[in-house]
Scaffold this motif. Structure first.
Motif, PDB file in Angstrom:
ATOM      1  N   ASP A  31     -84.819  42.937  20.773  1.00  0.00           N
ATOM      2  CA  ASP A  31     -85.121  43.615  19.499  1.00  0.00           C
ATOM      3  C   ASP A  31     -84.372  43.007  18.318  1.00  0.00           C
ATOM      4  OD1 ASP A  31     -86.746  45.281  20.840  1.00  0.00           O
ATOM      5  OD2 ASP A  31     -85.524  47.095  20.619  1.00  0.00           O
ATOM      6  N   LYS A  32     -83.212  42.430  18.596  1.00  0.00           N
ATOM      7  CA  LYS A  32     -82.465  41.807  17.490  1.00  0.00           C
ATOM      8  C   LYS A  32     -83.343  40.752  16.807  1.00  0.00           C
ATOM      9  CE  LYS A  32     -78.618  38.897  16.195  1.00  0.00           C
ATOM     10  NZ  LYS A  32     -77.280  38.401  16.391  1.00  0.00           N
ATOM     11  N   GLY A  36     -84.992  42.840  14.306  1.00  0.00           N
ATOM     12  CA  GLY A  36     -83.885  42.575  13.376  1.00  0.00           C
ATOM     13  C   GLY A  36     -84.164  41.425  12.420  1.00  0.00           C
ATOM     14  N   GLY A 149     -77.550  30.695  13.278  1.00  0.00           N
ATOM     15  CA  GLY A 149     -78.801  30.092  12.812  1.00  0.00           C
ATOM     16  C   GLY A 149     -79.717  29.632  13.934  1.00  0.00           C
ATOM     17  N   THR A 152     -83.168  30.870  14.337  1.00  0.00           N
ATOM     18  CA  THR A 152     -84.091  30.731  13.191  1.00  0.00           C
ATOM     19  C   THR A 152     -84.508  29.280  12.992  1.00  0.00           C
ATOM     20  OG1 THR A 152     -82.321  30.524  11.537  1.00  0.00           O
ATOM     21  CG2 THR A 152     -83.078  32.743  12.033  1.00  0.00           C
ATOM     22  N   VAL A 196     -74.341  26.705   7.622  1.00  0.00           N
ATOM     23  CA  VAL A 196     -74.839  27.826   6.834  1.00  0.00           C
ATOM     24  C   VAL A 196     -73.852  28.983   6.834  1.00  0.00           C
ATOM     25  CG1 VAL A 196     -76.127  28.851   8.769  1.00  0.00           C
ATOM     26  CG2 VAL A 196     -76.898  29.272   6.438  1.00  0.00           C
ATOM     27  N   SER A 201     -76.092  33.513   2.411  1.00  0.00           N
ATOM     28  CA  SER A 201     -77.356  32.858   2.030  1.00  0.00           C
ATOM     29  C   SER A 201     -78.435  33.897   1.733  1.00  0.00           C
ATOM     30  CB  SER A 201     -77.821  31.872   3.108  1.00  0.00           C
ATOM     31  OG  SER A 201     -78.236  32.538   4.278  1.00  0.00           O
ATOM     32  N   TYR A 205     -80.313  34.306  -1.829  1.00  0.00           N
ATOM     33  CA  TYR A 205     -81.785  34.283  -1.846  1.00  0.00           C
ATOM     34  C   TYR A 205     -82.295  35.456  -2.695  1.00  0.00           C
ATOM     35  CZ  TYR A 205     -86.515  34.722   0.357  1.00  0.00           C
ATOM     36  OH  TYR A 205     -87.866  34.844   0.595  1.00  0.00           O
ATOM     37  N   PHE A 236     -87.066  33.621   8.113  1.00  0.00           N
ATOM     38  CA  PHE A 236     -87.446  34.546   9.193  1.00  0.00           C
ATOM     39  C   PHE A 236     -88.157  35.685   8.475  1.00  0.00           C
ATOM     40  CE2 PHE A 236     -82.992  34.887   8.039  1.00  0.00           C
ATOM     41  CZ  PHE A 236     -82.847  36.199   7.637  1.00  0.00           C
ATOM     42  N   MET A 239     -86.681  38.415   6.200  1.00  0.00           N
ATOM     43  CA  MET A 239     -86.196  38.008   4.872  1.00  0.00           C
ATOM     44  C   MET A 239     -87.295  38.257   3.830  1.00  0.00           C
ATOM     45  SD  MET A 239     -83.305  36.629   3.711  1.00  0.00           S
ATOM     46  CE  MET A 239     -83.262  37.325   2.076  1.00  0.00           C
ATOM     47  N   TYR A 278     -88.364  25.230   6.675  1.00  0.00           N
ATOM     48  CA  TYR A 278     -87.738  24.910   5.398  1.00  0.00           C
ATOM     49  C   TYR A 278     -88.775  24.727   4.279  1.00  0.00           C
ATOM     50  CZ  TYR A 278     -83.368  24.052   8.110  1.00  0.00           C
ATOM     51  OH  TYR A 278     -82.262  24.154   8.916  1.00  0.00           O
TER      52      TYR A 278
HETATM   53  N1  CAA Z   1     -82.512  46.021  17.276  1.00  0.00           N
HETATM   54  C1  CAA Z   1     -82.942  45.981  15.983  1.00  0.00           C
HETATM   55  N2  CAA Z   1     -82.289  45.298  15.009  1.00  0.00           N
HETATM   56  C2  CAA Z   1     -81.162  44.628  15.363  1.00  0.00           C
HETATM   57  C3  CAA Z   1     -80.656  44.644  16.674  1.00  0.00           C
HETATM   58  C4  CAA Z   1     -81.389  45.376  17.673  1.00  0.00           C
HETATM   59  N3  CAA Z   1     -81.001  45.437  18.937  1.00  0.00           N
HETATM   60  N4  CAA Z   1     -79.544  43.907  16.708  1.00  0.00           N
HETATM   61  C5  CAA Z   1     -79.329  43.456  15.453  1.00  0.00           C
HETATM   62  N5  CAA Z   1     -80.315  43.899  14.635  1.00  0.00           N
HETATM   63  C6  CAA Z   1     -80.494  43.614  13.216  1.00  0.00           C
HETATM   64  C7  CAA Z   1     -79.207  43.696  12.412  1.00  0.00           C
HETATM   65  O1  CAA Z   1     -78.903  45.019  12.027  1.00  0.00           O
HETATM   66  C8  CAA Z   1     -79.542  42.792  11.243  1.00  0.00           C
HETATM   67  O2  CAA Z   1     -80.336  43.493  10.341  1.00  0.00           O
HETATM   68  P1  CAA Z   1     -79.988  43.469   8.752  1.00  0.00           P
HETATM   69  O3  CAA Z   1     -80.057  42.015   8.343  1.00  0.00           O
HETATM   70  O4  CAA Z   1     -81.076  44.286   8.150  1.00  0.00           O
HETATM   71  O5  CAA Z   1     -78.615  44.019   8.621  1.00  0.00           O
HETATM   72  C9  CAA Z   1     -80.441  41.715  11.874  1.00  0.00           C
HETATM   73  O6  CAA Z   1     -80.900  42.264  13.114  1.00  0.00           O
HETATM   74  C10 CAA Z   1     -79.710  40.421  12.215  1.00  0.00           C
HETATM   75  O7  CAA Z   1     -78.588  40.734  12.987  1.00  0.00           O
HETATM   76  P2  CAA Z   1     -77.173  40.108  12.630  1.00  0.00           P
HETATM   77  O8  CAA Z   1     -76.921  40.239  11.166  1.00  0.00           O
HETATM   78  O9  CAA Z   1     -76.152  40.601  13.555  1.00  0.00           O
HETATM   79  O10 CAA Z   1     -77.541  38.598  13.007  1.00  0.00           O
HETATM   80  P3  CAA Z   1     -76.720  37.291  12.895  1.00  0.00           P
HETATM   81  O11 CAA Z   1     -75.526  37.460  12.035  1.00  0.00           O
HETATM   82  O12 CAA Z   1     -76.521  36.794  14.283  1.00  0.00           O
HETATM   83  O13 CAA Z   1     -77.766  36.317  12.184  1.00  0.00           O
HETATM   84  C11 CAA Z   1     -78.537  35.438  10.090  1.00  0.00           C
HETATM   85  C12 CAA Z   1     -78.542  36.640  11.039  1.00  0.00           C
HETATM   86  C13 CAA Z   1     -77.172  35.380   9.426  1.00  0.00           C
HETATM   87  C14 CAA Z   1     -79.611  35.605   9.034  1.00  0.00           C
HETATM   88  C15 CAA Z   1     -78.803  34.153  10.916  1.00  0.00           C
HETATM   89  O14 CAA Z   1     -80.050  34.200  11.492  1.00  0.00           O
HETATM   90  C16 CAA Z   1     -78.650  32.869  10.112  1.00  0.00           C
HETATM   91  O15 CAA Z   1     -77.550  32.401   9.824  1.00  0.00           O
HETATM   92  N6  CAA Z   1     -79.818  32.224   9.778  1.00  0.00           N
HETATM   93  C17 CAA Z   1     -79.835  30.970   9.024  1.00  0.00           C
HETATM   94  C18 CAA Z   1     -79.659  31.184   7.546  1.00  0.00           C
HETATM   95  C19 CAA Z   1     -80.859  31.792   6.891  1.00  0.00           C
HETATM   96  O16 CAA Z   1     -81.962  31.702   7.372  1.00  0.00           O
HETATM   97  N7  CAA Z   1     -80.639  32.418   5.724  1.00  0.00           N
HETATM   98  C20 CAA Z   1     -81.727  33.021   4.980  1.00  0.00           C
HETATM   99  C21 CAA Z   1     -81.528  32.895   3.491  1.00  0.00           C
HETATM  100  S1  CAA Z   1     -81.248  31.184   3.034  1.00  0.00           S
HETATM  101  C22 CAA Z   1     -82.818  30.476   3.079  1.00  0.00           C
HETATM  102  O17 CAA Z   1     -83.801  31.164   3.097  1.00  0.00           O
HETATM  103  C23 CAA Z   1     -82.918  28.989   3.146  1.00  0.00           C
HETATM  104  C24 CAA Z   1     -83.253  28.574   4.533  1.00  0.00           C
HETATM  105  O18 CAA Z   1     -84.407  28.447   4.897  1.00  0.00           O
HETATM  106  C25 CAA Z   1     -82.148  28.337   5.476  1.00  0.00           C
END
Ligand code: CAA
Length: 391
Positions: A31-32, A36, A149, A152, A196, A201, A205, A236, A239, A278
């Motif tokens: 589900d994450k 998520g 990351g 994603t 990242v 980020s 955004y 993702f 977002m 990207y």
């Molecule tokens: N059921 C439902 N939801 C769940 C869950 C579960 N069991 N476990 C976790 N979640 C939810 C969390 O609550 C969280 O939701 P919110 O964002 O609404 O708070 C979501 O799932 C993600 O969980 P985490 O925050 O714990 O996840 P993470 O820290 O491991 O990773 C991330 C999230 C930081 C976005 C990571 O995927 C990442 O670093 N991605 C790359 C950077 C990125 O894509 N940034 C986007 C903006 S920058 C951009 O757009 C340019 C680009 O292309 C890179």
């Protein structure tokens, strides 16, 4: 004069890693990912696939429908370039046998440069209506293993032909844009994977969206109510949902869930199963909208929010043209997505660790079904092949 996207087609790799497989490997709740971050699968490029082969696969079906000698410029938007000097577009130019009377350039700014290509190409066609310009956005999203990351990743390329009297969408004059020198996502020259600051980020955004929106409304006088469908840069799909909620709140729009979903969900269907690509991801979102909305979109206004970390962002709009359905290539998109083979986590790692382009000489095993593939590196020179020409 109307200028915009006349033809549009996308390509992705032949393999994917399911986030179910990924979650089982990492011991994380599925589900994450599915709820998520809103992702199900990530397209994974094998070692003999890069942005040039992906771009060639995206572009070839467009060239089959036009006289390729009329292409006057290629703008290749990528942050996964294959050479520090030579444009990826020139490899593509050779592979696709484009006219020698054609300019080629590579554009870079993280995920933003495809939007820059569209704006530049549109202006060039307005200055000289004879121009027919290929804007290509292609990337392979790759992060370190066992980082946030990693879930994603993904890959894809979108080819767009920009002309006068476009058959798909007219790009409207005026846009909102925003630049801020921040470090939310970056890739130093020696690295093949991005670094990242994930949570930061997402904040940058959303701030960029608010800033570009304000500038867009000032510049164009257009309003939220005047836009029918919203396409976002999609690292993702969650977002994009957060982005639309932010915009709805900012403008104080009163939307029920059905209207909210209608405005955004069709533009997320492909991204959810392709992953991040990207610079291409915003345009895959647009293709997803085109292929999945069955109502006639003629006359509808579509918005595009492009976000490139680091950061540069732009918000612009277009108007859908009459009979656009007759030039869509939905079947090709759906076929490519459906025919991908699932990888085990170990098979994904084998691909991941075998993409070392730094060797002086390498012969790549044949994984990519083609017709365009990276065949070898000889004396540090990349050798591409078109397998259709070899039969
Ligand atoms: N059921 C439902 N939801 C769940 C869950 C579960 N069991 N476990 C976790 N979640 C939810 C969390 O609550 C969280 O939701 P919110 O964002 O609404 O708070 C979501 O799932 C993600 O969980 P985490 O925050 O714990 O996840 P993470 O820290 O491991 O990773 C991330 C999230 C930081 C976005 C990571 O995927 C990442 O670093 N991605 C790359 C950077 C990125 O894509 N940034 C986007 C903006 S920058 C951009 O757009 C340019 C680009 O292309 C890179």
């Amino acid at each position: 004069m109307k200028v915009g996207i006349d033809l549009i087609h996308f390509a992705t790799a032949d393999f994917y890693l399911g986030l179910d497989t990924f979650a089982a490997e990492k011991g994380t709740e599925l589900d994450k990912y599915t709820i998520g971050i809103g992702q199900e699968k990530m397209s994974i490029a094998p070692p003999d696939e890069d942005v040039v082969s992906l771009a060639a696969k995206a572009t070839a079906p467009i060239l089959e429908q036009i006289d390729r000698n009329q292409i006057s410029a290629v703008m290749f938007a990528t942050e996964t370039g294959v050479d520090q000097s030579k444009s990826a577009g020139v490899f593509l130019h050779g592979l696709l046998k484009l006219s020698k009377h054609c300019r080629v350039i590579e554009l870079k700014h993280a995920c933003y440069s495809g939007a820059a290509g569209i704006q530049m190409a549109t202006a060039m066609v307005k200055a000289n209506p004879k121009e027919k310009i290929l804007v290509i956005a292609a990337d392979i999203a790759k992060y370190d293993v066992d980082t946030s990351g990693e879930a994603t990743q993904g890959c894809g390329a979108v080819a767009m032909l920009i002309t006068e009297n476009p058959r798909v969408i007219e790009i409207e004059p005026g846009s909102g844009y925003f630049t801020d020198d921040v470090m939310d996502f970056w890739r130093p020259n020696h690295r093949t994977t991005a670094l990242v600051d994930g949570k930061y980020s997402a904040k940058v955004y959303l701030n960029s969206l608010k800033q570009t929106w304000d500038h867009f409304t000032e510049q164009t006088g257009r309003t939220f109510d005047g836009i029918d469908y919203f396409c976002y840069h999609i690292p993702f799909t969650k977002m994009a949902e957060k982005a639309h909620k932010t915009l709805v709140k900012k403008v104080g729009a009163k939307l029920d869930k059905a209207k909210f979903d209608t405005q955004t969900l069709p533009g997320q269907i492909y991204n959810r199963i392709v992953g991040n690509s990207y610079s291409a991801s915003l345009f895959i979102s647009f293709i997803s909208l085109l292929d999945n909305v069955k109502d006639d979109l003629q006359g509808k206004r579509v918005s595009f929010f492009s976000y490139g970390s680091g950061c540069v962002a732009e918000f612009f709009t277009g108007i859908m043209q009459a009979n656009y359905q007759s030039v869509l290539m939905a079947e090709s998109h759906q076929h490519q997505i459906a025919k991908r083979q699932a990888l085990s986590y170990q098979q994904y790692l084998d691909f991941y660790h075998n993409t070392d382009d730094e060797q002086e000489n390498t012969v790549y095993a044949n994984h990519n079904s083609g017709p365009f593939r990276l065949a070898a590196i000889e004396g540090y020179k990349r050798i591409y092949e078109n397998t259709d020409e070899m039969e």
